[in-house]
Structures are given as structure tokens and as C-alpha cells.
Write a protein that holds these residues in place. Structure first.
Motif, PDB file in Angstrom:
ATOM      1  N   ARG A 232       0.832  -1.211   0.000  1.00 12.67           N
ATOM      2  CA  ARG A 232       0.000   0.000   0.000  1.00 12.67           C
ATOM      3  C   ARG A 232       0.863   1.257   0.000  1.00 12.67           C
ATOM      4  NH1 ARG A 232      -3.048  -3.427   3.618  1.00 12.67           N
ATOM      5  NH2 ARG A 232      -5.018  -4.018   2.627  1.00 12.67           N
ATOM      6  N   LEU A 233       1.957   1.233   0.759  1.00 11.00           N
ATOM      7  CA  LEU A 233       2.865   2.381   0.785  1.00 11.00           C
ATOM      8  C   LEU A 233       3.550   2.576  -0.566  1.00 11.00           C
ATOM      9  CD1 LEU A 233       4.503   1.838   4.300  1.00 11.00           C
ATOM     10  CD2 LEU A 233       2.912   3.673   3.661  1.00 11.00           C
ATOM     11  N   THR A 234       3.937   1.486  -1.217  1.00  8.59           N
ATOM     12  CA  THR A 234       4.566   1.579  -2.538  1.00  8.59           C
ATOM     13  C   THR A 234       3.599   2.151  -3.564  1.00  8.59           C
ATOM     14  OG1 THR A 234       6.126  -0.219  -2.111  1.00  8.59           O
ATOM     15  CG2 THR A 234       5.613   0.233  -4.412  1.00  8.59           C
ATOM     16  N   LEU A 235       2.370   1.663  -3.559  1.00  4.70           N
ATOM     17  CA  LEU A 235       1.365   2.190  -4.488  1.00  4.70           C
ATOM     18  C   LEU A 235       1.144   3.683  -4.246  1.00  4.70           C
ATOM     19  CD1 LEU A 235      -1.176  -0.755  -4.263  1.00  4.70           C
ATOM     20  CD2 LEU A 235       0.107  -0.132  -6.321  1.00  4.70           C
ATOM     21  N   ALA A 236       1.007   4.068  -2.977  1.00  3.43           N
ATOM     22  CA  ALA A 236       0.766   5.479  -2.656  1.00  3.43           C
ATOM     23  C   ALA A 236       1.946   6.356  -3.053  1.00  3.43           C
ATOM     24  CB  ALA A 236       0.485   5.626  -1.158  1.00  3.43           C
ATOM     25  N   ALA A 237       3.170   5.835  -2.868  1.00  3.77           N
ATOM     26  CA  ALA A 237       4.372   6.612  -3.206  1.00  3.77           C
ATOM     27  C   ALA A 237       4.472   6.900  -4.694  1.00  3.77           C
ATOM     28  CB  ALA A 237       5.623   5.871  -2.740  1.00  3.77           C
ATOM     29  N   ASN A 238       3.776   6.094  -5.507  1.00  4.05           N
ATOM     30  CA  ASN A 238       3.828   6.272  -6.957  1.00  4.05           C
ATOM     31  C   ASN A 238       2.509   6.764  -7.554  1.00  4.05           C
ATOM     32  OD1 ASN A 238       6.610   5.005  -7.826  1.00  4.05           O
ATOM     33  ND2 ASN A 238       5.766   3.638  -6.257  1.00  4.05           N
ATOM     34  N   GLY A 239       1.562   7.116  -6.668  1.00  3.09           N
ATOM     35  CA  GLY A 239       0.282   7.615  -7.143  1.00  3.09           C
ATOM     36  C   GLY A 239      -0.524   6.587  -7.907  1.00  3.09           C
ATOM     37  N   LEU A 240      -0.421   5.329  -7.517  1.00  2.00           N
ATOM     38  CA  LEU A 240      -1.089   4.241  -8.222  1.00  2.00           C
ATOM     39  C   LEU A 240      -2.233   3.686  -7.386  1.00  2.00           C
ATOM     40  CD1 LEU A 240       2.130   2.384  -9.445  1.00  2.00           C
ATOM     41  CD2 LEU A 240       0.652   3.880 -10.816  1.00  2.00           C
ATOM     42  N   ASP A 241      -3.250   3.181  -8.071  1.00  2.00           N
ATOM     43  CA  ASP A 241      -4.430   2.648  -7.396  1.00  2.00           C
ATOM     44  C   ASP A 241      -4.581   1.175  -7.742  1.00  2.00           C
ATOM     45  OD1 ASP A 241      -6.803   2.625  -5.912  1.00  2.00           O
ATOM     46  OD2 ASP A 241      -8.005   2.948  -7.715  1.00  2.00           O
ATOM     47  N   ALA A 242      -4.621   0.332  -6.722  1.00  2.00           N
ATOM     48  CA  ALA A 242      -4.799  -1.112  -6.930  1.00  2.00           C
ATOM     49  C   ALA A 242      -5.400  -1.708  -5.667  1.00  2.00           C
ATOM     50  CB  ALA A 242      -3.462  -1.791  -7.255  1.00  2.00           C
ATOM     51  N   GLU A 243      -5.993  -2.896  -5.813  1.00  2.00           N
ATOM     52  CA  GLU A 243      -6.559  -3.610  -4.683  1.00  2.00           C
ATOM     53  C   GLU A 243      -5.452  -4.384  -3.971  1.00  2.00           C
ATOM     54  OE1 GLU A 243     -10.255  -6.731  -3.962  1.00  2.00           O
ATOM     55  OE2 GLU A 243      -8.998  -6.984  -5.746  1.00  2.00           O
ATOM     56  N   VAL A 244      -5.456  -4.371  -2.642  1.00  2.00           N
ATOM     57  CA  VAL A 244      -4.471  -5.116  -1.850  1.00  2.00           C
ATOM     58  C   VAL A 244      -5.232  -6.020  -0.885  1.00  2.00           C
ATOM     59  CG1 VAL A 244      -2.508  -4.989  -0.281  1.00  2.00           C
ATOM     60  CG2 VAL A 244      -2.818  -3.212  -2.023  1.00  2.00           C
ATOM     61  N   ILE A 245      -4.894  -7.315  -0.903  1.00  2.00           N
ATOM     62  CA  ILE A 245      -5.565  -8.309  -0.071  1.00  2.00           C
ATOM     63  C   ILE A 245      -4.526  -9.020   0.787  1.00  2.00           C
ATOM     64  CG2 ILE A 245      -6.929 -10.440  -0.061  1.00  2.00           C
ATOM     65  CD1 ILE A 245      -7.996  -9.674  -2.818  1.00  2.00           C
ATOM     66  N   CYS A 246      -4.807  -9.113   2.086  1.00  2.00           N
ATOM     67  CA  CYS A 246      -3.967  -9.919   2.976  1.00  2.00           C
ATOM     68  C   CYS A 246      -4.725 -11.198   3.287  1.00  2.00           C
ATOM     69  CB  CYS A 246      -3.641  -9.156   4.260  1.00  2.00           C
ATOM     70  SG  CYS A 246      -2.369  -9.970   5.248  1.00  2.00           S
ATOM     71  N   ALA A 247      -4.281 -12.311   2.738  1.00  2.00           N
ATOM     72  CA  ALA A 247      -4.979 -13.587   2.900  1.00  2.00           C
ATOM     73  C   ALA A 247      -4.005 -14.708   2.604  1.00  2.00           C
ATOM     74  CB  ALA A 247      -6.188 -13.662   1.976  1.00  2.00           C
ATOM     75  N   ASP A 248      -4.414 -15.920   2.981  1.00  2.00           N
ATOM     76  CA  ASP A 248      -3.535 -17.085   2.893  1.00  2.00           C
ATOM     77  C   ASP A 248      -3.821 -17.883   1.623  1.00  2.00           C
ATOM     78  OD1 ASP A 248      -1.712 -19.047   3.458  1.00  2.00           O
ATOM     79  OD2 ASP A 248      -2.948 -20.054   4.962  1.00  2.00           O
ATOM     80  N   GLY A 249      -2.999 -17.651   0.602  1.00  2.00           N
ATOM     81  CA  GLY A 249      -3.038 -18.517  -0.559  1.00  2.00           C
ATOM     82  C   GLY A 249      -3.933 -18.048  -1.690  1.00  2.00           C
ATOM     83  N   ILE A 250      -3.825 -18.750  -2.814  1.00  2.00           N
ATOM     84  CA  ILE A 250      -4.517 -18.399  -4.050  1.00  2.00           C
ATOM     85  C   ILE A 250      -6.030 -18.529  -3.905  1.00  2.00           C
ATOM     86  CG2 ILE A 250      -4.308 -20.749  -4.971  1.00  2.00           C
ATOM     87  CD1 ILE A 250      -4.059 -17.420  -6.966  1.00  2.00           C
ATOM     88  N   ASP A 251      -6.507 -19.302  -2.936  1.00  2.00           N
ATOM     89  CA  ASP A 251      -7.958 -19.463  -2.759  1.00  2.00           C
ATOM     90  C   ASP A 251      -8.646 -18.127  -2.484  1.00  2.00           C
ATOM     91  OD1 ASP A 251      -8.284 -22.497  -2.786  1.00  2.00           O
ATOM     92  OD2 ASP A 251      -6.745 -22.247  -1.272  1.00  2.00           O
ATOM     93  N   ALA A 252      -7.918 -17.174  -1.924  1.00  2.00           N
ATOM     94  CA  ALA A 252      -8.500 -15.868  -1.607  1.00  2.00           C
ATOM     95  C   ALA A 252      -8.475 -14.905  -2.787  1.00  2.00           C
ATOM     96  CB  ALA A 252      -7.743 -15.241  -0.432  1.00  2.00           C
TER      97      ALA A 252
END
Length: 332
Positions: A232-252
Motif C-alpha cells: 500500500r505504501l509503494t502504491l501510494a508513493a507512486n500515485g497508483l491505485d490497486a486492490e491489496v488483499i492480505c490472505a492465505d493462498g490463491i484461494d483468496a
């Protein structure tokens, strides 16, 4: 029961009050210490603990606000992360005890020196190939500000410089690893649409893709709360918008993806663990649209190509160098 927890439970008299267990494993230690609460940043461990001990585990990158009488830190793999969490709990416990527990092969003997700024540490127990250390906090530190501990570095990309923000404990903290560097050189001809950066770490791949392909939807996913906070900090530092998910594995991950990019992990702590990557390779095809592509980078010695071919039917080596290979496979 995790051997580190077994060592704790050999000394029950120290843990009768309100105890904070920091970075605890998903075992029964909370069941054996009814006044204890946990602080966890691994989404898989959090889900397992919450299922058994609902409401007793705080998830995230900040020390929980609740009051506690003592704290036990399970030694993290990263020295920078252990330094952060030890200071965070010691700042809350002037004149109280802080404990550090870890495996000998994980470096607990050396890590015990991180307790010295707070007072005089002593080895309380040694068993199950683990050690338990104790220190009374005579010199309470100032509470650390996590953002101040971030390391910043810049990547020169075709589209312009990319600023990366890396927090303690994140993979390849403060630098670009060779695998991701190789994958960054081969982001050409990605299918348009929805892109997933699996195991995003500090968000390098996801941010680079969003910079190069601004009309694509990008999702970044990682099991570690420090990693997703970094992303999230990297995206904000570059003015970029993307979804960020904290979860365990590809199932999420979302379904109907056009691309899955990954520099997948295979180390957890001091133990080698391929489970997350094998799960990714086995299930990613279900998350891709027809014609969607899985593109990963991995150490050349890891035999991932046959696993990919089992699911996709065909897998090509798109590039290789410095001990890494990029594998590409498309859903038919």
C-alpha cells in the motif's frame, strides 16, 4: 504443540497475568494460557487461531491497544522485524518482563542480544532445541513508528522511476531480489484485463504492472500483513491505485483473472516450505479466464515446470538467468 510453546509452558508461573504472545504459532498455547492474547501478522495463522480462540488474537502491523502485564515474542526470522516488535512491546512494559523464545537453529542465542538495551537478559530455559530468555525492562524505549523504519529504494523502469517502500520483515527488505528483477525485464505482452500479483511483498511487480498498463485492474495478495502494508505504501508513493488483499493462498484471489504474476515464496522461517507455491500452481488455472496466463519466476533448481504442465498441459521457459527461470503457461 510448537516446541517454542512447549518451552513456555514449562515455566507457567511467569505467565499467569495478562500475557501478550507476539507472532505466536497456530497451536494450543492460547488454550493453555487462558489470560493470554495474541498478536499475529500471518493471515493463515490468524484464521486458524481465530477459529479456535475468537476475539483473542489481534491481526496487523501495530502492537494491540489492550493492556498486558508481560509479553512473549516468538523470534521472527527477520532481525529488523524482531527489533521492531521487541521495542514496541518493551515501550509498553516499563519495569515489567519481556520474554523472547525461539529455536536454536533460528538464531535465538544471538537474537537474545537484542534484549540488552532494555536491561540484563538471562536465559530462563533451554529445551526442545529452543531457548527462552527474559529481561526486566529497566530502560523502556520510545515506541517505534513503523513508517520511520521503512527502507526506500528506486527502480529505473522504462515508464519512469518506481519508488519502492519496504517495511521490516518483508521479503528482500530494502532491495530488489534477482528473481523479481528478471521478471520485471519480461513483463511484455501481458494479457489485458485483471492482473494478480501473488505473494506481492513490497508491491514491486504489481506497482510496475499498474504503471506500465494503467488500464488494467491490478490486485496484490500476500499472506503477511507487513507485506501488504508495504504494498500500500509503494502504491501510494507512486500515485497508483490497486486492490491489496492480505490472505492465505490463491484461494483468496479473485476469479476470472487475465494474468497471474508471481515470484512465489518457498521459505517460511528457518524451514523450507513449498506448500503455498504448490497450491498456487495446482489451483491458479481455475482463477484464470480462458487464454489467461500464469507467469512466474523461480529458482532454476525448483522443479515447478512438471507441476504447471499437470494443470495447464503446456509450459514454456520464457527466460532464464542468474539461477532463475520464468515459466509461462496459458489456460486453454
Amino acid at each position: 504443540m510448537d516446541p517454542r510453546s512447549e518451552v513456555l509452558l514449562r515455566q507457567p508461573d511467569y505467565f499467569q497475568g495478562e500475557v501478550l504472545l507476539v507472532g505466536l504459532p497456530p497451536d494450543d498455547v492460547l488454550g493453555r494460557l487462558p489470560n493470554a492474547h495474541g498478536w499475529c501478522w500471518h493471515a493463515g495463522d490468524q484464521a486458524a487461531l481465530e477459529a479456535r480462540f475468537a476475539g483473542r488474537v489481534h491481526f496487523g502491523v501495530d502492537v494491540p491497544a489492550r493492556a498486558f502485564d508481560t509479553a512473549v515474542v516468538y523470534l521472527p526470522k527477520s532481525k529488523e522485524l524482531s527489533d521492531y516488535v521487541l521495542k514496541a512491546v518493551a515501550a509498553r512494559l516499563p519495569n515489567a518482563d519481556v520474554f523472547l523464545v525461539g529455536e536454536k537453529k533460528g538464531g535465538i542465542e544471538g537474537a537474545s542480544k537484542q534484549l540488552i538495551p532494555f536491561g540484563k537478559p538471562r536465559k530462563l530455559d533451554s529445551a526442545r532445541h529452543c531457548q527462552l530468555w527474559q529481561v526486566t525492562v529497566v530502560n523502556a524505549p520510545q515506541a517505534p513508528v513503523l513508517a520511520d523504519l521503512a527502507q526506500h529504494y528506486e527502480l529505473a523502469l522504462e515508464e519512469g522511476p518506481l519508488n519502492v517502500v519496504s517495511l521490516p520483515g518483508v521479503f528482500s527488505h530494502g532491495r530488489l531480489d534477482r528473481g523479481s528483477a528478471l521478471l520485471l525485464e519480461h513483463l511484455d505482452k501481458l494479457p489485458s484485463g485483471h492482473v494478480l500479483d501473488f505473494g506481492c511483498g513490497a508491491g514491486v511487480l504489481g506497482a510496475a504492472v499498474k504503471r506500465r498498463y494503467p488500464h488494467n485492474s491490478v490486485t496484490l495478495l500476500d499472506v503477511d500483513a507487513f507485506a501488504t502494508a508495504s504494498s500500500r505504501l509503494t502504491l501510494a508513493a507512486n500515485g497508483l491505485d490497486a486492490e491489496v488483499i492480505c490472505a492465505d493462498g490463491i484461494d483468496a484471489a479473485p476469479m476470472e483473472l487475465n494474468t497471474i504474476l508471481s515470484n512465489p515464496p518457498f521459505h517460511v522461517g528457518v524451514h523450507t516450505d513449498y506448500h503455498a507455491t504448490e497450491n498456487l500452481l495446482q489451483k491458479s488455472v481455475k482463477h484464470l479466464k480462458k487464454g489467461g496466463e500464469l507467469r512466474i519466476v523461480a529458482n532454476s533448481f525448483l522443479r515447478y515446470q512438471p507441476l504447471i504442465e499437470e494443470q495447464f498441459g503446456a509450459c514454456t521457459v520464457k527466460a532464464e538467468g542468474q539461477g532463475f527461470r520464468i515459466y509461462s503457461a496459458k489456460r486453454r
